[in-house]
Design a protein around this motif. Structure first.
Motif, PDB file in Angstrom:
ATOM      1  N   LEU A 264       0.850  -1.193   0.000  1.00  0.00           N
ATOM      2  CA  LEU A 264       0.000   0.000   0.000  1.00  0.00           C
ATOM      3  C   LEU A 264       0.881   1.237   0.000  1.00  0.00           C
ATOM      4  O   LEU A 264       1.838   1.327   0.768  1.00  0.00           O
ATOM      5  N   PRO A 265       0.590   2.225  -0.845  1.00  0.00           N
ATOM      6  CA  PRO A 265       1.503   3.366  -1.017  1.00  0.00           C
ATOM      7  C   PRO A 265       1.460   4.358   0.136  1.00  0.00           C
ATOM      8  O   PRO A 265       0.429   4.547   0.781  1.00  0.00           O
ATOM      9  N   GLY A 266       2.603   4.994   0.369  1.00  0.00           N
ATOM     10  CA  GLY A 266       2.716   6.049   1.373  1.00  0.00           C
ATOM     11  C   GLY A 266       3.445   5.582   2.615  1.00  0.00           C
ATOM     12  O   GLY A 266       3.207   4.461   3.099  1.00  0.00           O
ATOM     13  N   PRO A 267       4.335   6.419   3.165  1.00  0.00           N
ATOM     14  CA  PRO A 267       5.075   6.040   4.382  1.00  0.00           C
ATOM     15  C   PRO A 267       4.182   5.744   5.576  1.00  0.00           C
ATOM     16  O   PRO A 267       4.586   4.986   6.464  1.00  0.00           O
ATOM     17  N   HIS A 268       2.983   6.353   5.629  1.00  0.00           N
ATOM     18  CA  HIS A 268       2.089   6.078   6.753  1.00  0.00           C
ATOM     19  C   HIS A 268       1.682   4.605   6.804  1.00  0.00           C
ATOM     20  O   HIS A 268       1.366   4.081   7.880  1.00  0.00           O
ATOM     21  N   GLN A 269       1.731   3.923   5.636  1.00  0.00           N
ATOM     22  CA  GLN A 269       1.355   2.513   5.634  1.00  0.00           C
ATOM     23  C   GLN A 269       2.422   1.635   6.280  1.00  0.00           C
ATOM     24  O   GLN A 269       2.113   0.522   6.726  1.00  0.00           O
ATOM     25  N   HIS A 270       3.660   2.109   6.357  1.00  0.00           N
ATOM     26  CA  HIS A 270       4.697   1.344   7.054  1.00  0.00           C
ATOM     27  C   HIS A 270       4.329   1.234   8.537  1.00  0.00           C
ATOM     28  O   HIS A 270       4.474   0.180   9.155  1.00  0.00           O
ATOM     29  N   HIS A 271       3.848   2.339   9.080  1.00  0.00           N
ATOM     30  CA  HIS A 271       3.393   2.354  10.474  1.00  0.00           C
ATOM     31  C   HIS A 271       2.194   1.433  10.650  1.00  0.00           C
ATOM     32  O   HIS A 271       2.121   0.637  11.593  1.00  0.00           O
ATOM     33  N   ASN A 272       1.216   1.510   9.738  1.00  0.00           N
ATOM     34  CA  ASN A 272       0.026   0.669   9.845  1.00  0.00           C
ATOM     35  C   ASN A 272       0.382  -0.810   9.762  1.00  0.00           C
ATOM     36  O   ASN A 272      -0.185  -1.642  10.487  1.00  0.00           O
ATOM     37  N   LEU A 273       1.331  -1.145   8.894  1.00  0.00           N
ATOM     38  CA  LEU A 273       1.785  -2.523   8.791  1.00  0.00           C
ATOM     39  C   LEU A 273       2.408  -2.985  10.101  1.00  0.00           C
ATOM     40  O   LEU A 273       2.118  -4.093  10.594  1.00  0.00           O
ATOM     41  N   ALA A 274       3.254  -2.151  10.684  1.00  0.00           N
ATOM     42  CA  ALA A 274       3.903  -2.522  11.949  1.00  0.00           C
ATOM     43  C   ALA A 274       2.882  -2.709  13.057  1.00  0.00           C
ATOM     44  O   ALA A 274       2.989  -3.647  13.867  1.00  0.00           O
ATOM     45  N   VAL A 275       1.883  -1.835  13.129  1.00  0.00           N
ATOM     46  CA  VAL A 275       0.834  -1.971  14.143  1.00  0.00           C
ATOM     47  C   VAL A 275       0.079  -3.284  13.941  1.00  0.00           C
ATOM     48  O   VAL A 275      -0.211  -4.014  14.904  1.00  0.00           O
ATOM     49  N   ALA A 276      -0.248  -3.595  12.684  1.00  0.00           N
ATOM     50  CA  ALA A 276      -0.975  -4.833  12.399  1.00  0.00           C
ATOM     51  C   ALA A 276      -0.171  -6.062  12.800  1.00  0.00           C
ATOM     52  O   ALA A 276      -0.711  -7.015  13.402  1.00  0.00           O
TER      53      ALA A 276
END
Length: 453
Positions: A264-276
C-alpha cells in the motif's frame, strides 16, 4: 414466511441511517447488546482484535487479515464503512460475502429486530449480521474495525480482547470531543480488564490521555509503538504506479519480522503494517493463532490491497474521456496531510500539461478548509454531494472554502456529474483526484464501473 432481497436490505439500512423514529443515539447503542442476546449471542467464543483510531484503521485491518491468514487460520473481518455495497462489511479471509449470503443473514437479524421491537444503529446491524454469519460459517477469529468511537462502537460488543489504537486526530468532534485528549479517551475506553493493548504512534497529549485510562484497567499487556514495538522501512526499487517498493522490518516483544513487503503506497502505511503485525503477534501470544511462517507471511502481505486509499485507476473512462483517477478516502485534515505527498507525486508523474482536478465532498461536520489546505490552492475544484443524508451540499462546502483559494471552483449535483465536469476540466489523459468522503470514493468506483472488492 418473511422474505427480503438484497435491494430491500440496502433500502432498510438507508431508513435505519435516517433514524425515522428520532430515538436518541444512546438508546439505539444500548439495543445492540439486547439484539445480540436475542440472536443467541452469536459472538460467543469469537476471538481476535478490535481496531480503533482516527485514521489508518482499514489498512491496519487489511494487513492483519493477511497476516492471520498466513498463520493458516480462517479469519472474519468487519471493515467500516463499506464503499459500494453493505456486503463488503462481512468478509472471510478478506473476501466479501455474496449478495445471497448477505441477504440470508440480514433477514435473520431483521426478523429478530422486528419481533423484539428493537431500534438499533446501522452500525449495530452491521456488527450483528457479521457475528451471525461468522457463527454460520464456523469462523472463530475476527478482525473488527470500530466505526467512530471506542467503547460506544457497536463492534466493541463482540468482546474481542486484543485492542488496537492506530492513532488520534481531530475528527468527529461533535460526538467524541474537541481535543486530542477527549477523542483518545473516547476511543481507548474500549479497553477492558485483561486485554492486550497495541498502541500506534500518538501525540504527547493523546499518549497521556491513553495512559490515564489504561491505569484504571487491570491485567493488561500493553505494547507501544517506539517502545515495545519498532520498525524500519527501506525502498527497494519501484512498484509501478505505487511509487517506491518498500520492505519493512518489525520488532515486537514476541518476534522479529524481516523484509515484510508493504504494497500500500505512502510512508504512513509502514506504520500501519507494523501496528498490524504487533496485533497479530499479540493474538499469537494469547494462543489464538500459531506463529505465521515467514515466507507465507511475506506472500500474503504482498497481496494485500485496500480499495479507495490512494487507489489509482490508470485507464479510467467517463463517456468519451479517458485519463487517470486517484481515489483517496481521507476524511479529515490529518488524513489529507498524511497522503498529500503521494497525491503530489502522482501529479508530478502525470506528464500532463494541466494541473490535476479535485473532486470533493464531505459530511456536514467536516473542516472543509482544513482538508483542502494540504493541496495546491490553484488546482481546479469540483464540489459535490453524495447520497448520504449527512452530506453537506455543494453550496455549504463552497461557503467554507478559504478566501485564499485561487483555482476555479465548480459545483455538481451528484458524484457522476462531478466526475464528468472534472473530466472536462482535466482534458484527455488528465488526472482527477477524488477525496473527502469514503462515500464519495465508493460512488466514484461505481461510476467508473469498478466492482466491489
Amino acid at each position: 414466511m418473511w422474505r427480503v432481497d438484497y435491494q430491500r436490505c440496502t433500502d432498510i439500512l438507508a431508513k435505519v441511517h435516517e433514524n425515522p423514529h428520532g430515538l436518541p443515539r444512546e438508546v439505539r447503542q444500548a439495543n445492540v447488546s439486547r439484539l445480540l442476546e436475542a440472536l443467541g449471542r452469536p459472538e460467543r467464543g469469537l476471538r481476535g482484535m478490535l481496531v480503533v483510531g482516527t485514521n489508518g484503521k482499514g489498512s491496519t485491518c487489511a494487513f492483519a487479515v493477511s497476516a492471520v491468514a498466513a498463520a493458516g487460520a480462517r479469519v472474519g473481518s468487519l471493515p467500516s464503512p463499506h464503499l459500494q455495497e453493505p456486503r463488503e462489511r462481512i468478509r472471510i479471509d478478506g473476501v466479501p460475502v455474496t449478495r445471497a449470503e448477505y441477504t440470508a443473514v440480514f433477514a435473520e437479524v431483521w426478523r429478530v429486530i422486528e419481533q423484539h421491537g428493537l431500534s438499533v444503529l446501522a452500525q449495530g446491524i452491521f456488527t450483528t449480521t457479521a457475528a451471525v454469519h461468522f457463527r454460520r460459517a464456523g469462523v472463530r477469529l475476527a478482525v473488527a474495525e470500530a466505526s467512530i468511537g471506542g467503547s460506544r462502537a457497536a463492534a466493541a460488543e463482540l468482546g474481542l480482547d486484543v485492542k488496537v489504537l492506530t492513532g488520534i486526530g481531530l475528527d468527529h468532534t461533535r460526538l467524541l470531543g474537541s481535543s486530542l485528549a477527549q477523542i483518545t479517551q473516547a476511543k481507548i475506553e474500549a479497553v477492558r480488564d485483561g486485554d492486550h493493548v497495541v498502541l500506534g504512534r500518538l501525540a504527547p497529549e493523546a499518549a497521556t490521555s491513553a495512559e490515564r485510562v489504561l491505569k484504571t484497567r487491570t491485567g493488561l499487556s500493553v505494547w507501544r509503538m517506539d517502545h515495545e514495538i519498532h520498525y524500519t522501512a527501506r525502498a527497494v526499487g519501484r512498484d509501478g504506479n505505487h511509487g517506491p517498493a518498500t520492505l519493512v522490518d518489525v520488532t515486537t516483544p514476541r518476534a522479529v519480522h524481516h523484509d515484510l513487503p508493504c504494497p500500500l503506497p505512502g510512508p504512513h502505511q509502514h506504520h500501519n503494517l507494523a501496528v498490524a503485525i504487533a496485533a497479530v503477534d499479540a493474538m499469537a501470544e494469547r494462543g489464538y493463532i500459531r506463529e505465521p511462517d515467514g515466507e507465507q507471511l511475506r506472500a500474503r502481505l504482498a497481496a494485500t490491497s485496500w480499495p479507495g486509499r490512494l487507489e489509482l485507476v490508470p485507464h479510467a473512462r467517463l463517456g468519451n474521456w479517458t485519463g487517470r483517477v486517484l481515489l483517496e478516502g481521507a476524511t479529515n485534515p490529518q488524513g489529507v496531510a498524511t497522503v498529500a505527498p503521494e497525491i503530489l507525486r502522482h501529479a508530478r508523474d502525470d506528464g500532463h500539461s494541466g494541473p490535476p482536478v479535485l473532486v470533493f465532498a464531505a459530511m456536514d461536520d467536516k473542516d472543509v478548509s482544513g482538508m483542502l489546505t494540504p493541496l495546491p490552492s490553484n488546482w481546479p475544484l469540483v464540489l459535490t454531494r453524495t447520497d448520504s443524508h449527512q452530506a453537506a451540499d455543494p453550496t455549504t462546502l463552497h461557503s467554507r472554502l478559504s478566501p485564499a483559494r485561487q483555482g476555479p471552483c465548480l459545483t455538481a449535483a451528484d458524484t457522476p456529474a462531478a466526475l464528468h465536469r472534472a473530466a472536462e476540466l482535466a482534458g484527455p489523459g488528465g488526472l482527477i483526484v477524488v477525496f473527502g468522503s469514503l462515500r464519495l470514493v465508493g460512488e466514484s468506483r461505481t461510476a467508473l464501473a469498478l466492482q466491489p472488492v
